[in-house]
Design an enzyme around this catalytic site. Structure first.
Site, PDB file in Angstrom:
ATOM      1  N   LYS A 178     -41.199 -59.374  80.481  1.00  0.00           N
ATOM      2  CA  LYS A 178     -42.320 -59.011  81.360  1.00  0.00           C
ATOM      3  C   LYS A 178     -42.341 -59.928  82.579  1.00  0.00           C
ATOM      4  O   LYS A 178     -42.546 -59.490  83.710  1.00  0.00           O
ATOM      5  CB  LYS A 178     -43.653 -59.113  80.596  1.00  0.00           C
ATOM      6  CG  LYS A 178     -43.828 -58.030  79.534  1.00  0.00           C
ATOM      7  CD  LYS A 178     -44.994 -58.323  78.596  1.00  0.00           C
ATOM      8  CE  LYS A 178     -45.050 -57.301  77.471  1.00  0.00           C
ATOM      9  NZ  LYS A 178     -46.096 -57.601  76.461  1.00  0.00           N
ATOM     10  N   GLN A 224     -50.609 -62.222  75.143  1.00  0.00           N
ATOM     11  CA  GLN A 224     -49.641 -61.618  74.227  1.00  0.00           C
ATOM     12  C   GLN A 224     -50.165 -61.653  72.787  1.00  0.00           C
ATOM     13  O   GLN A 224     -50.600 -62.695  72.302  1.00  0.00           O
ATOM     14  CB  GLN A 224     -48.299 -62.373  74.330  1.00  0.00           C
ATOM     15  CG  GLN A 224     -47.176 -61.785  73.515  1.00  0.00           C
ATOM     16  CD  GLN A 224     -46.709 -60.413  74.010  1.00  0.00           C
ATOM     17  OE1 GLN A 224     -46.664 -60.147  75.198  1.00  0.00           O
ATOM     18  NE2 GLN A 224     -46.370 -59.545  73.074  1.00  0.00           N
ATOM     19  N   ASP A 241     -53.659 -54.788  79.853  1.00  0.00           N
ATOM     20  CA  ASP A 241     -53.240 -54.060  78.656  1.00  0.00           C
ATOM     21  C   ASP A 241     -54.278 -53.034  78.196  1.00  0.00           C
ATOM     22  O   ASP A 241     -54.065 -52.344  77.199  1.00  0.00           O
ATOM     23  CB  ASP A 241     -52.972 -55.044  77.500  1.00  0.00           C
ATOM     24  CG  ASP A 241     -51.495 -55.399  77.371  1.00  0.00           C
ATOM     25  OD1 ASP A 241     -50.657 -54.697  77.970  1.00  0.00           O
ATOM     26  OD2 ASP A 241     -51.191 -56.390  76.671  1.00  0.00           O
TER      27      ASP A 241
END
Ligand code: NAD
Length: 283
Positions: free
Chosen positions: A49, A93, A116
């Site tokens: 990423k 994450q 997200d």
């Protein structure tokens, strides 16, 4: 029959080039990734990423915190990033170490920076049919279906997996595109009965090759989200032999994976537009 492969890479490259143009035009997009601990799979995802963000010209920050970081310290870190005017998008994450309440951390991220789409406000917007920030993987799958002009309206779609990050948002996006959606999960009885009816089958389970060719509808579309590390290398949730039955199928690797990265960057562009006031954040 041998399925047409829906490759993610060419679509992802196009999206990444568009994102890079946007960065050039606007001068700055700030994405921060936060990794707590040293889970090897998470390290790989963060590296990919981060690399993609740098290649697109982002101001990409890579925050690493030790596994023993307390929940309060992580909350404090998130508060700093929320207030940072140089940061448009925040990605924490998952999974987080067991002593940290994930829901509490996700709730603390400013909704307009929640790249997200896991903040309850963004999840709620999706539930209400007004998607704002939605997880990159399901967004990427929709882009792949559109790219191949696959008819979603009226189709029978079956999603295997009900996680907050893939299965549930996937089902919502398909429903919003007027598919008739069934969600299957670990308690579903007679899974093949459902999958055999799927014009569009999305597997997001994390069990190597659990969808066998005889579970796939002839002429159906199979989207394999699974990424499983095995001794034989990376494999999906679908047996590649299903390509002999399906009309379209995504490969693993090279299918959904590249789309997730590209759509994450696209989501960060959306976050930047919110911060700059070019888009009104509806939450
Ligand atoms: P998860 O573990 O959170 O969820 C898995 C889901 O599968 C659960 O809802 C569970 O009910 C269901 N399930 C488990 N066993 C089952 C069974 N035998 N039959 C039917 N359903 C079953 O996983 P996740 O985060 O949603 O990820 C799923 C897979 O997708 C993993 O392999 C993950 O690595 C992969 N993934 C890939 C990408 C990508 O970019 N390609 C992105 C995210 C996740």
């Amino acid at each position: 029959m041998s399925a047409t492969l829906i490759k993610g890479k060419p679509i992802a490259e196009r999206i990444r080039a568009e994102v890079a143009e946007e960065v050039k035009a606007t001068g700055h997009i700030g994405l921060v990734t936060v990794l707590v601990g040293d889970d090897p799979a998470s390290e790989v995802y963060i590296r990919l990423k981060h690399k993609a963000a740098l290649e697109a010209g982002f101001d990409a920050r890579d925050v690493r915190l030790p596994a023993e970081t307390s929940e309060d310290d992580l909350l404090a870190q998130v508060a700093v990033l929320n207030a940072d005017q140089e940061i448009d998008a925040i990605l924490v994450q998952l999974p987080l170490p067991g002593h940290i309440d994930e829901a509490r951390i996700l709730r603390a991220i400013a909704p307009a920076k929640d790249v997200d789409g896991l903040h309850p406000v963004n999840a709620g917007q999706l539930f209400l049919g007004k998607p704002t920030l939605v997880g990159a993987t399901p967004v990427g799958v929709m882009a792949m279906l559109r790219e191949h002009a696959i008819e979603i309206d009226g189709a029978r779609a079956v999603v295997i997996g009900r996680s907050n990050i893939v299965g549930k948002p996937m089902a919502h996006l398909l429903m919003q595109a007027n598919a008739t959606v069934t969600i299957c999960h670990s308690h579903t009885r007679d899974l093949p009965r459902h999958t055999l009816e799927a014009d569009i089958l999305v597997a997001a389970v994390g069990v190597p090759m659990m969808v066998s060719p005889d579970m796939v509808k002839t002429g159906g579309v199979v989207i394999d989200v699974g990424i499983n590390r095995t001794e034989a290398g990376l494999v999906g949730d679908v047996d590649p032999g299903a390509a002999e039955v399906a009309a379209f199928m995504t490969p693993v690797p090279g299918g959904v994976g590249p789309m997730t990265i590209a759509c994450l960057l696209q989501n960060a562009v959306r976050c930047a537009r919110y911060r700059r006031g070019e888009l009104a954040y509806p939450g």
